[in-house]
Design a protein around this motif. Structure first.
Motif, short mmCIF file in Angstrom:
data_model
loop_
_atom_site.label_atom_id
_atom_site.label_comp_id
_atom_site.label_asym_id
_atom_site.label_seq_id
_atom_site.Cartn_x
_atom_site.Cartn_y
_atom_site.Cartn_z
N LEU A 253 0.80 -1.14 0.09
CA LEU A 253 0.06 0.00 -0.24
C LEU A 253 1.05 1.35 -0.10
O LEU A 253 0.89 2.09 0.96
CB LEU A 253 -0.94 0.27 1.23
CG LEU A 253 -2.09 -1.01 1.21
CD1 LEU A 253 -2.89 -0.90 2.37
CD2 LEU A 253 -3.28 -0.64 0.06
N LEU A 254 1.69 1.42 -1.05
CA LEU A 254 2.54 2.52 -0.93
C LEU A 254 2.02 3.75 -1.06
O LEU A 254 2.53 5.03 -0.70
CB LEU A 254 3.56 2.36 -2.14
CG LEU A 254 4.93 1.86 -1.56
CD1 LEU A 254 4.92 0.18 -1.05
CD2 LEU A 254 6.22 1.80 -2.72
N GLU A 255 0.86 4.01 -1.89
CA GLU A 255 0.24 5.13 -1.97
C GLU A 255 -0.27 5.76 -0.56
O GLU A 255 -0.21 7.08 -0.40
CB GLU A 255 -1.14 4.92 -2.79
CG GLU A 255 -2.19 4.35 -2.14
CD GLU A 255 -2.21 2.90 -2.31
OE1 GLU A 255 -3.33 2.08 -2.23
OE2 GLU A 255 -0.99 2.26 -2.48
N VAL A 256 -0.27 5.01 0.59
CA VAL A 256 -0.44 5.47 1.80
C VAL A 256 0.82 5.30 2.46
O VAL A 256 1.47 6.23 3.25
CB VAL A 256 -1.53 4.65 2.56
CG1 VAL A 256 -1.62 5.15 3.90
CG2 VAL A 256 -2.80 4.92 1.96
N ASN A 257 1.57 4.12 2.69
CA ASN A 257 2.69 3.85 3.55
C ASN A 257 3.97 4.48 3.09
O ASN A 257 4.85 4.68 3.98
CB ASN A 257 2.65 2.35 3.69
CG ASN A 257 1.59 1.69 4.39
OD1 ASN A 257 0.86 2.25 5.29
ND2 ASN A 257 1.32 0.41 4.15
N ALA A 258 4.08 4.83 1.87
CA ALA A 258 5.14 5.69 1.21
C ALA A 258 4.89 7.14 1.39
O ALA A 258 5.82 7.75 0.72
CB ALA A 258 5.61 5.18 -0.09
N SER A 259 3.99 7.47 1.91
CA SER A 259 3.69 9.07 1.83
C SER A 259 3.76 9.48 3.29
O SER A 259 2.74 10.46 3.57
CB SER A 259 2.35 9.52 1.10
OG SER A 259 2.44 8.73 -0.22
N GLN A 260 4.01 9.03 4.34
CA GLN A 260 4.18 9.42 5.47
C GLN A 260 5.04 10.50 5.68
O GLN A 260 4.70 11.50 6.67
CB GLN A 260 4.35 8.14 6.47
CG GLN A 260 3.34 6.82 6.27
CD GLN A 260 1.86 7.47 6.49
OE1 GLN A 260 1.57 8.22 7.71
NE2 GLN A 260 0.84 7.28 5.67
N ASN A 261 6.30 10.38 5.54
CA ASN A 261 7.26 11.44 5.71
C ASN A 261 7.10 12.59 5.19
O ASN A 261 6.78 12.65 3.77
CB ASN A 261 8.95 10.74 5.40
CG ASN A 261 8.90 9.55 6.25
OD1 ASN A 261 8.65 9.46 7.21
ND2 ASN A 261 10.11 8.94 5.73
N ASP A 262 7.25 13.63 5.86
CA ASP A 262 7.19 15.10 5.14
C ASP A 262 8.26 15.46 4.16
O ASP A 262 7.96 16.03 3.48
CB ASP A 262 7.16 16.19 6.43
CG ASP A 262 6.12 16.28 7.20
OD1 ASP A 262 4.87 15.77 6.66
OD2 ASP A 262 6.10 16.66 8.43
#
Length: 656
Positions: A253-262
């Protein structure tokens, strides 16, 4: 007459623009693409030439398409990573080796980013390099013959996306990996991704005379996704910059999990320092398995060699060679201005465009202004490297190029527009819509030290109502803009083949002047070449039959062949005896289960035919070559497998 033509073009320009306006739901105001002189600006009169070449990646076609600017006319499709029945590339015996890989024969590729060779930071028009994303490979195309000359597979890589971009003297072409993987590859749980997967950044050396490629070294980086890259130039020559995303090291689920860091990173690589380290014996030779395929212009034949090792470098072994620059957020494009001072990070999820300073980066390194480290690689302080920010220029920034006049142009995928802004002041000075969902844009020379200005074209992902409909899918739309003035002016829509991701373009003069017109027959060293009708023959070697054949307007020699049997493997070695520009000949025979051949003047190509049925089967020229083209044919007689029919052949007389 000139006034009549001009008036006609003016009316045509207004009508075309008016139709486009109605289709797109715009107002009737006649400006930009609706101006009365637009048709004249893209019109290339019969017999005249375009001012620029543009080389577009073919995406999932695996090929490169060649266009002229400003006309938008497609001149040629060059086969690279995919079989191409139009010419027989990947089907002929000579070109099959070009598609060999460690995974076997791969007849398809996903071509993304072409780049033209450079000398002293300027495009020199010698070679075009392009990457293959799916089965990681880099190809080198000759811009003399407009054919693929070399393909090298990239081991320890997956998703060869951040390539193929060349350093300013074509010392290297790079191949970054989009997907990090276990290195070396092994069976392991995917949940153990974090800390165990690696991303290989490959530096492929280019011979300055012949262009031959070799993997000089690979840097084994942390397991992020390495998206796009560009070399330093001018003051930053010797460095390479790669965007990263998924610094979270997520595997689902990179669309969510790879978008966490600012912020993710731009990786700054001092390749000069690593090169010195390697030249002094540094690095480790790692077992690897990868194909290196080279086409020989003299024999007209490709060979494929399997390489067994590659040199890898752990960045921790070379202090001062690799740094991370924090960049908001999930950056995609990584672009360096012509001076080499500014590094633009196009954060897909960022409201602003972030521009870093190379000078400030060096100062931060020298004064150890670090915010920490990741896997032993220093992270620079964001504020200490920041040159400036373009505030809220649009939605979904992707890619930036430069006009050499102090301006940058950035595409915005979500808001479907190109935005022009000034380097140094970071102010937006112009914006123009695109139709629709633009990805890359290209300015001739716009990613070199000397942009050639005049034009910019945007490559859009969605076409919808721009052309006559062709079912559920349409060819992608490119849109040409005049950028010679203060404001961008939309001039032309033209369809593009495949899914073009990026393009390389340059002024036509250098390439046009060096373009090869024929292969000299005297230089043909193909082992099965027949350089005259006297050299033609048919030779049986067990169950193989080799036919040494010539073509010339308007006959094959030989044109009647007997003695072939069911179960034979028949090699048609066809040499085109023409020595006149643009007179290819084709060859096809019934039941040819690979493809026809298209043989250039002075060239030899081979097609294998395995007859399954007895009979008398015609062969013919597939390329209309003369008034007697229809008469350019022959027959091959196939007898039963147990027959005693001897090998015979003739031209111009009956076989006795």
């Amino acid at each position: 007459m000139k006034n009549l033509i001009k008036s006609t073009l003016t009316v045509l320009g207004v009508l075309v623009a008016f139709t486009s306006c109605n289709n797109s739901g715009n107002s009737g105001k006649k400006s930009g693409a609706l101006a009365s002189n637009v048709a004249e600006k893209v019109y290339v009169a019969p017999g005249e030439y375009d001012s620029h070449y543009a080389f577009l990646s073919g995406g999932y076609s695996g090929n490169v398409t060649v266009y002229g600017l400003p006309s938008g006319r497609m001149f040629k499709e060059i086969p690279v990573f995919s079989q191409f029945p139009t010419s027989g590339y990947g089907y002929s015996e000579e070109t099959k080796p070009m598609l060999n890989t460690s995974h076997g024969f791969i007849p398809w590729g996903d071509a993304h980013h072409p780049d033209i060779s450079q000398s002293k930071g300027e495009l020199d028009g010698r070679w075009l390099f392009i990457n293959e994303n799916n089965t990681p490979r880099i190809a080198r195309l000759s811009l003399t013959t407009f054919e693929t000359e070399e393909i090298i597979e990239v081991p320890n890589s997956a998703g060869n996306h951040s390539s193929s971009f060349v350093t300013e003297n074509t010392e290297y072409v790079v191949a970054g990996t989009r997907f990090s993987v276990p290195i070396p590859q092994r069976d392991m749980p995917i949940k153990d991704y974090k800390g165990n997967f690696k991303g290989a950044l490959s530096f492929i050396s280019v011979d300055p005379e012949e262009g031959h490629m070799d993997i000089k070294f690979q840097i084994l980086m942390p397991g992020f996704n390495y998206d796009l890259s560009h070399p330093g130039r001018g003051k930053s020559h010797g460095w390479f910059f790669f965007t990263t995303y998924n610094t979270e090291e997520a595997s689902t689920l990179l669309e969510v999990n790879a978008s966490q860091n600012d912020k993710d990173f731009i990786a700054a690589i001092n390749w000069k320092k690593i090169e010195e380290y390697v030249n002094n014996g540094g690095g480790t030779m790692m077992p690897a398995n990868y194909a290196h395929n080279v086409y020989d212009e003299e024999t007209h034949t490709a060979t494929s060699t399997m390489k067994k090792e590659v040199r890898v470098v752990n960045p921790a072994e070379v202090p001062g060679a690799v740094y991370f620059i924090p960049t908001p957020k999930s950056p995609h494009g990584c672009d360096v201005d012509p001076s080499g001072e500014y590094i633009v990070g196009n954060g897909k999820l960022s409201a602003n465009l972030t521009v870093h300073s190379f000078t400030k980066m060096l100062d931060a390194i020298e004064n150890e202004k670090f915010a920490g480290e990741a896997y032993g690689i220093p992270i620079l302080n964001f504020e200490d490297v920041l040159a400036g920010v373009v505030e809220q220029p649009g939605l979904g920034p992707l890619h930036t190029e430069f006009d050499g006049k102090g301006n940058a142009y950035t595409t915005f995928f979500i808001s479907s527009e190109v935005v022009k802004w000034k380097l140094g002041t970071w102010e937006v000075v112009d914006r123009k819509p695109t139709y629709y969902s633009v990805g890359h844009l290209t300015i001739p020379g716009g990613n070199s030290g000397k942009p050639q200005g005049k034009y910019m074209f945007a490559m859009n992902k969605i076409t919808k109502d721009r052309y006559l409909p062709t079912g559920p899918e349409m060819e992608h739309s490119a849109q040409l803009y005049d950028i010679s003035g203060d404001k961008m002016e939309l001039l032309l829509d033209f369809p593009t083949h495949g899914e073009p991701h990026y393009a390389a373009a340059m002024e036509a003069g250098i390439i046009k002047a060096q373009s090869q017109k024929i292969y000299k027959l005297a230089d043909n060293k193909h082992p099965y070449a027949a350089k005259s009708d006297d050299d033609t023959k048919v030779v049986r070697e067990g169950k193989e039959v080799h036919i040494y054949m010539t073509t010339i307007r308007s006959h094959f020699s030989p044109d009647n062949i007997e003695g072939v049997k069911v179960g034979d493997k028949v090699y048609f070695h066809v040499t085109n005896l023409e020595q006149d520009f643009d007179v290819p000949h084709g060859f096809a025979v019934i039941g040819q289960n690979n493809s026809e051949l298209l043989v250039m003047p002075g060239q030899t190509k081979t097609s294998v035919w395995e007859p399954k049925q007895v009979g008398v089967w015609p062969f013919y020229c597939t390329d209309f070559c003369s008034a007697l083209h229809q008469e350019m044919q022959g027959y091959i007689r196939v007898s039963a497998a147990d027959s005693d029919t001897p090998i015979k052949w003739s031209l111009g007389e009956d076989i006795e």
